[in-house]
Design an enzyme around this catalytic site. Structure first.
Site, short mmCIF file in Angstrom:
data_model
loop_
_atom_site.label_atom_id
_atom_site.label_comp_id
_atom_site.label_asym_id
_atom_site.label_seq_id
_atom_site.Cartn_x
_atom_site.Cartn_y
_atom_site.Cartn_z
N GLU A 107 0.89 -1.07 0.05
CA GLU A 107 -0.02 -0.03 0.01
C GLU A 107 0.77 1.31 -0.12
OE1 GLU A 107 -2.37 -1.38 3.41
OE2 GLU A 107 -4.20 -0.78 2.12
N GLU A 127 -3.63 -10.09 3.41
CA GLU A 127 -4.49 -9.65 4.44
C GLU A 127 -5.63 -10.76 4.74
OE1 GLU A 127 -3.29 -7.68 2.41
OE2 GLU A 127 -2.61 -5.45 3.12
N1 3HC Z 1 4.40 -8.00 11.45
C1 3HC Z 1 5.29 -8.34 12.68
N2 3HC Z 1 6.07 -9.32 12.58
C2 3HC Z 1 6.19 -10.05 11.64
C3 3HC Z 1 5.40 -9.67 10.28
C4 3HC Z 1 4.58 -8.72 10.48
N3 3HC Z 1 3.94 -8.42 9.51
N4 3HC Z 1 5.80 -10.67 9.35
C5 3HC Z 1 6.86 -11.48 9.75
N5 3HC Z 1 7.08 -11.19 11.11
C6 3HC Z 1 8.07 -11.79 12.15
C7 3HC Z 1 7.67 -13.14 12.22
O1 3HC Z 1 6.70 -13.45 13.30
C8 3HC Z 1 8.95 -13.91 12.66
O2 3HC Z 1 9.14 -13.39 13.98
P1 3HC Z 1 10.07 -14.60 14.93
O3 3HC Z 1 11.51 -14.44 14.09
O4 3HC Z 1 9.98 -13.76 16.12
O5 3HC Z 1 9.47 -15.47 14.81
C9 3HC Z 1 9.89 -13.14 11.91
O6 3HC Z 1 9.21 -11.84 11.31
C10 3HC Z 1 10.33 -13.81 10.44
O7 3HC Z 1 9.30 -14.19 9.80
P2 3HC Z 1 9.35 -15.72 9.02
O8 3HC Z 1 9.66 -16.61 10.04
O9 3HC Z 1 7.86 -15.77 8.58
O10 3HC Z 1 10.19 -15.39 7.92
P3 3HC Z 1 10.32 -15.81 6.34
O11 3HC Z 1 11.74 -15.00 5.78
O12 3HC Z 1 10.18 -17.17 6.27
O13 3HC Z 1 9.20 -14.93 5.80
C11 3HC Z 1 7.73 -13.11 5.12
C12 3HC Z 1 9.11 -13.51 5.53
C13 3HC Z 1 7.29 -13.64 3.87
C14 3HC Z 1 7.51 -11.52 5.29
C15 3HC Z 1 6.60 -13.81 6.17
O14 3HC Z 1 6.98 -13.37 7.48
C16 3HC Z 1 5.34 -13.20 6.16
O15 3HC Z 1 4.43 -13.72 5.13
N6 3HC Z 1 4.64 -12.43 6.82
C17 3HC Z 1 3.35 -11.91 7.05
C18 3HC Z 1 3.13 -10.71 6.14
C19 3HC Z 1 1.66 -10.23 6.34
O16 3HC Z 1 0.83 -10.95 6.31
N7 3HC Z 1 1.56 -8.83 5.81
C20 3HC Z 1 0.55 -8.26 6.06
C21 3HC Z 1 -0.04 -7.74 7.46
S1 3HC Z 1 -1.77 -7.15 7.38
C22 3HC Z 1 -1.38 -5.36 6.75
O17 3HC Z 1 -0.41 -5.21 6.23
C23 3HC Z 1 -2.78 -4.91 7.03
C24 3HC Z 1 -2.48 -3.32 6.09
O18 3HC Z 1 -3.29 -3.41 5.01
C25 3HC Z 1 -3.34 -2.23 6.97
#
Ligand code: 3HC
Ligand code: NAI
Length: 702
Positions: A107, A127
């Protein structure tokens, strides 16, 4: 250099380089949001700055909103404000992205005036997988850049696309050759500095009437199919509504609608459950610090037994890059086992899940033997022979003789006592359980079963292997059926009791499906084959507690030769090789006969009561499993049941569900059911303790 919390800014000529530095994934925490706004404002007020480059430090650009902030009250500035500030900038803003750009990160990129990316960059709106919708203008800006169809495809599935796809749908302006996001950005931004391209704001884009027609059609299609997509039904509906606003409403109203729907999703139980699962999936894979760094290298493996499980475990290991030796009892069985492996690989290749080169390379790494000597140099052996303690003990004695002293010796047993399997061995510390689920190359769950004598480096190696194979591993202590099968045995019994008392297997399956499981317990029994459970029940008959209620219906089906799908009849009738069965009058008659013999007067059950009993049996045994230290925490149960037994993800797993349902209510249910059968419905000590102390299962997760 100016440091604003988790943002750094520096000047490169007339360009302000703004870098997000919030490891591990540059999530948009409050200080990041604040820092970006400060930097943009600073650029507006500094005459010498002519353009702004926004980039991320480390592997990823920005992985979205900070998931940890969802359960707290939101702190200003909120993300929509950040995006609006970027979009309104009078000086051009460019985002240069590498790694993952997700959710709120995307975004931000959409609010910027230009976007460039490295070849390995990926983009997504995940999301919906968290029960949410984009909440910072994503549903309003994306359609104005890539159209409704592509927006829908990205947002409804939550799946990421690669940089080439992003370029082809117009999500990015330029795809660089190099992986260095900073120098790519600096190069591209020179065109902006020189004023060769004008600022382009998504807000200024009007959707043409022709596009409008197409978009309405795409939304209608999505609405019709929306039940089948996404992991959260509520968020899917909200998403379609918000996207519709981008074409039917003036922009500020569209934004307001998106915000209202986002907040509605944020407060939903589905969102809370899905975030719990996301975080728990990561927590289960973490071992305490004393295990760190001790994993033994594993590059080669042996699999003993090339049946259903051995073959699919071999496929997992081969796919994970290991070389594999399959051991069978004789040449014929070896050839059958190897053929089983080759046919799974061929299937993966023909479905496009494995390239021609990968397929060839994997086959090169596969060997077979009937002599255990072939295992003398492997790093790991996984035993998957018949579920028979005598056979397994003999295999482990042989393995202890031939395998090198550094190798790990694992069993895939479903129920047997691993302490007994390894008893008498001189190297018990090398033995552990690696319990895969069928089919092992598809199911993500792996229980890592740790007998007390197993050394820490062997446990750490199990987790490292799981990571390499792309599995989610849950640690379990030795127990009959470990975590999952032990809990399964209990809720299956509850289902059988209800069947004997008056509910039909079809009503029970249907109620369980309506709760969100893809299949009910009797469909699963037909799928996996009734004969396996039958053999197990016969083995245990002599030691069954006299107080335990026993339902003989499954035995009667087996006696009739109705083992399920493979025999064309089970609880259901499968005509013409169909995989979906029809209810069978003969089965209902058979059930009635059993009731009559036992003097049971059938009564009716509502679907709601079926679910109450099914889940109470599941959660009560799960609480025992935690209480007895078989599973470490309630979250280990949730992950096991979601990934091994298809518990609906959007309900967060049984323990999360129990917290939401009310533990006092659950205990009252169990006490009510105990009036009929006090032996089966013994409330777990842990559940009683939680209710007495007004605690939640969640409190035990940290
Ligand atoms: N917020 C906070 N922590 C996050 C995070 C996030 N969005 N995404 C990942 N993390 C943290 C994980 O919990 C993990 O923490 P830990 O080391 O304490 O266990 C650490 O980051 C590493 O994450 P992964 O083990 O998953 O690492 P990878 O390298 O395998 O993957 C990634 C990285 C592809 C970024 C994956 O973490 C992922 O898919 N994250 C989620 C992303 C997501 O869903 N974002 C959307 C959020 S909703 C949003 O943005 C709403 C908005 O529209 C207003
Ligand atoms: P299976 O009967 O399909 O295969 C067992 C194979 O082991 C046969 O091919 C047999 O020839 C071979 N074998 C037997 N003794 C041997 C020996 N001494 N040396 C070499 N090979 C030998 O059984 P399945 O279903 O694959 O189960 C194997 C193990 O996996 C069992 O312990 C089972 O409990 C467990 N398991 C099974 C699951 C399932 O869904 N089928 C799921 C998870 C675990």
């Amino acid at each position: 250099m100016h440091q604003a919390n988790l943002i750094t800014t520096r000047r490169e000529g007339t360009v302000l380089v703004v870098t997000v530095q919030n490891p591990p994934v540059n999530a948009l925490s409050v200080n990041v949001r604040h820092g970006i706004i400060e930097a943009i404002k600073h650029a507006q007020n500094t005459a010498a700055i002519t353009a702004i480059l926004l980039t991320g430090q480390g592997k990823h650009f920005i992985a979205g909103a900070d998931i940890n902030e969802f359960s707290r009250s939101p702190q200003a500035p909120l993300l929509p404000e950040v995006c609006d500030c970027i979009e309104a900038s009078k000086k051009p803003v460019l985002t240069s992205m590498s790694g993952a750009t997700l959710g709120g990160g995307l975004e931000i990129a959409l609010a910027a005036h230009f976007r460039v990316a490295t070849p390995s960059a990926t983009f997504g709106f995940p999301e919906v997988t968290l029960g949410l919708i984009p909440g910072a203008g994503g549903t309003q800006r994306a359609p104005r850049l890539i159209g409704i169809k592509s927006s829908l495809a990205m947002m409804l599935t939550g799946k990421s696309i690669n940089a080439h796809e992003a370029l082809s749908i117009g999500l990015i302006d330029h795809l660089n050759q190099s992986e260095d996001a900073l120098s790519n950005g600096l190069r591209f931004i020179q065109t902006l500095v020189k004023g060769e391209i004008n600022i382009r704001r998504r807000a200024d884009v009007k959707i043409s009437s022709k596009d409008l027609e197409k978009a309405t059609l795409a939304l209608d299609e999505a609405r019709q199919g929306s039940k089948a997509i996404g992991t959260s039904f509520g968020a899917t509906q909200a998403l379609i509504e918000a996207l519709e606003g981008s074409i039917t409403l003036p922009r500020h109203e569209g934004m307001a609608r998106e915000r209202a729907l986002f907040l509605q999703c944020l407060g939903s139980p589905e969102r809370s459950a899905l975030v719990h699962v996301f975080q728990s999936e990561r927590k289960v894979m973490k071992l305490p610090s004393e295990f760190h760094g001790s994993a033994r290298p594993i590059n080669s493996a042996g699999v003993v037994g090339g049946g259903t499980m051995g073959a699919s475990i071999a496929v997992c290991l081969l796919n994970g890059g290991l070389s594999v030796v399959l051991i069978e009892q004789d040449n014929d069985r070896l050839e059958t086992g190897l053929e089983r492996i080759r046919s799974i690989l061929q299937h993966l290749h023909s479905r496009g899940r494995m390239s021609k080169q990968e397929h060839e390379a994997v086959l090169q790494r596969l060997q077979g033997a009937t002599d255990y000597i072939a295992l003398s140099t492997v790093d790991l052996v996984i035993e998957a022979v018949f579920e028979d303690i005598v056979v397994k003990k003999a295999v482990f004695e042989r393995l202890a003789e031939v395998c090198n002293p550094k190798s790990i010796l694992a069993t895939n047993t479903s129920y047997l006592d691993i302490n007994e399997i390894s008893s008498g061995l001189s190297r018990r510390s090398d033995v552990l359980g690696l319990h895969f689920f069928s089919p092992a190359h598809i199911m993500r769950l792996m229980e890592i079963v740790v007998p007390q004598s197993t050394s820490k480096d062997v446990v750490a190696s199990g987790f490292e292997l799981a990571r390499r194979l792309g599995k989610i591993a849950v640690r379990s202590a030795v127990s009959d059926g470990f975590i999952g099968n032990r809990i399964l045995a209990n809720y299956r019994k509850a289902a059988e009791y209800m069947m004997e008392d008056g509910a039909s297997p079809y009503q029970i399956d249907s109620a369980v499906r309506a709760f969100g499981f893809p299949m009910g317990p009797f469909q699963i029994s037909d799928l996996s084959g009734g004969d396996i459970g039958w053999a197990q029940r016969k083995r245990k008959a002599a030691t069954r507690d006299y107080r335990e209620r026993y339902v003989p219906i499954a035995d009667r089906l087996c006696e009739a030769g109705w083992f399920g799908q493979k025999t064309g009849r089970g609880y259901y009738r499968y005509t013409d090789g169909k995989r979906i069965g029809e209810p069978d009058e003969d089965v209902l008659l058979l059930i009635e006969n059993v009731r009559r013999e036992k003097g049971i007067k059938p009564r009716s059950f509502t679907d709601e009561e079926i679910i109450r009993r099914y889940l109470a049996a599941m959660i009560n045994e799960a609480a025992n499993v935690v209480d007895q230290g078989v599973a470490e925490r309630p979250l280990d149960i949730d992950i096991t049941m979601i990934h091994g037994y298809a518990f609906p993800r959007y309900r967060g797993g049984p323990m999360k569900y129990a917290d939401d349902y009310g533990l006092d209510k659950l205990l009252a249910d169990i006490r009510e059911f105990a009036l009929e059968d006090a032996y089966f419905w013994q409330p777990s000590n842990l559940l009683q303790e939680r209710v007495t102390t007004s605690g939640l299962f969640e409190d035990l997760n940290n």
